[in-house]
Design an enzyme around this catalytic site. Structure first.
Site, PDB file in Angstrom:
ATOM      1  N   TYR A  95       0.796  -1.214  -0.039  1.00 21.03           N
ATOM      2  CA  TYR A  95      -0.012  -0.231   0.047  1.00 21.03           C
ATOM      3  C   TYR A  95       0.845   1.075   0.271  1.00 21.03           C
ATOM      4  CZ  TYR A  95      -4.301  -2.641   1.004  1.00 21.03           C
ATOM      5  OH  TYR A  95      -5.275  -3.446   0.875  1.00 21.03           O
ATOM      6  N   HIS A 154      -2.722 -11.722   1.396  1.00 17.84           N
ATOM      7  CA  HIS A 154      -3.176 -10.791   0.810  1.00 17.84           C
ATOM      8  C   HIS A 154      -3.979 -11.180  -0.537  1.00 17.84           C
ATOM      9  CE1 HIS A 154      -3.230  -6.247  -0.103  1.00 17.84           C
ATOM     10  NE2 HIS A 154      -4.431  -6.639  -0.242  1.00 17.84           N
TER      11      HIS A 154
END
Length: 348
Positions: A95, A154
């Site tokens: 991110y 993820h």
């Protein structure tokens, strides 16, 4: 307490309304965590309470009106969120905002134990045993912490340029690769540096790869979930196994997805949601978030607006009726791309 509640089409449980769920995990019943947090089960240390509402810190979208999240904007958003009472931060190595998260936590003055931090390995980085360990160390260094409260794999694929023999490039099936990555996550959990572990974007077949190992079960599965895209069968599958369902993009990424996917009506402009919001004197976003929570699903909306943060945290003092829940569930999908992000089904 009974291990499982009976099969019901509609279950009212301590103010929590669970619709179309075959069985409900005891974790969703009132517990020592209070009404704004959920007690994690399976691969979680004793007494880990996950706040129902978190803040998302991911993604920068090059379309007009999209919110770009980087270390600077993440730091401000997380500081604002903590200042209005939020306590759960959803982050990931890819991110590009974990250093901003670290700065926000330090400047908040709050004790580390009062903040619930989620991090994730991948997906822009490879899956694999050694890779998972390395990415976790990278996350700890960026966040400037000695542990995370929740660590997730993820995505169920792809493997990328992994050094793991079970994750070699060009695989047609990622089952062994997911299992190898999960073994690394289990080791991190046993080391005490992740208070709970889980997965993200895992469909039933991906979860079966983990279940077949006969070891620890994920405590959480974080998956895209909103009225335009809700995999009710997957929710039931997870809740039947005490895997807490964490919905991301609960507002269907209203700042950029409608224009990017050419939706005729953005989710938060749906007349059904607007009407229900007026009935309860709430924002449309609050109705969308409450609809999820009444199904036992925790949320982490991404926003830089302090007003929206306050609204997101204020979903515990009203309830939607069963007919309102059904109305929201039946909102028609857009004709194209009702799912905001990539479909994990592509990974076998």
């Amino acid at each position: 307490m009974m291990a499982w509640l009976g099969v019901l089409s509609l279950i009212a449980l301590g103010g929590l309304l669970v619709c179309n769920v075959h069985a409900v995990s005891p974790a969703l019943a009132p517990s020592e965590c209070g009404k704004t947090s959920v007690l994690l089960q399976n691969a979680a240390q004793t007494g880990v309470c996950m706040p129902v509402v978190g803040i998302g810190t991911g993604h920068c979208n090059p379309v007009e009106g999209g919110e770009c999240m980087n270390n600077t904007t993440v730091e401000k958003a997380v500081r604002d969120f903590l200042s209005v009472g939020g306590r759960r931060i959803d982050s990931a190595v890819t991110y590009h905002g974990q250093q901003g998260t670290a700065q926000a936590i330090q400047k908040s003055g709050l004790p580390r134990k009062e903040i619930f931090i989620t991090s994730k390995t991948g997906p822009g980085l490879p899956l694999g045993y050694n890779e998972t360990h390395a990415q976790f160390e990278q996350a700890l260094n960026a966040l400037q912490v000695t542990y995370v409260d929740l660590l997730l794999i993820h995505w169920p694929g792809p493997a990328g340029n992994s050094t793991d023999p079970d994750c070699r490039p060009g695989l047609q099936n990622y089952s062994k690769c997911r299992q190898s990555s999960w073994k690394a996550v289990e080791e991190i959990f046993h080391s005490g540096r992740a208070r709970a572990i889980g997965v993200s974007n895992f469909e039933q077949n991906h979860l079966q790869d983990i279940l077949s190992l006969g070891g620890l079960l994920p405590s959480v599965n974080q998956v895209e979930f909103h009225p335009y895209w809700h995999e009710d069968d997957l929710v039931e599958f997870c809740q039947h196994r005490n895997i807490l369902f964490n919905g991301y993009s609960p507002m269907a990424s209203n700042d950029w997805a409608p224009s990017f996917h050419h939706w005729p009506t953005p989710l938060l402009s749906q007349p059904a949601l607007i009407g229900i919001a007026k009935t309860h004197n709430r924002s449309v976003g609050q109705i969308a978030a409450r609809w999820q929570w009444q199904q036992g699903i925790v949320v982490n909306p991404r926003t830089q607006s302090v007003d929206h943060m306050r609204e997101n945290l204020a979903i515990f003092d009203f309830e939607l009726s069963s007919s309102e829940m059904e109305t929201i569930s039946k909102i028609p999908q857009p004709p194209t791309h009702p799912k905001v992000f990539q479909d994990p089904h592509v990974y076998t």
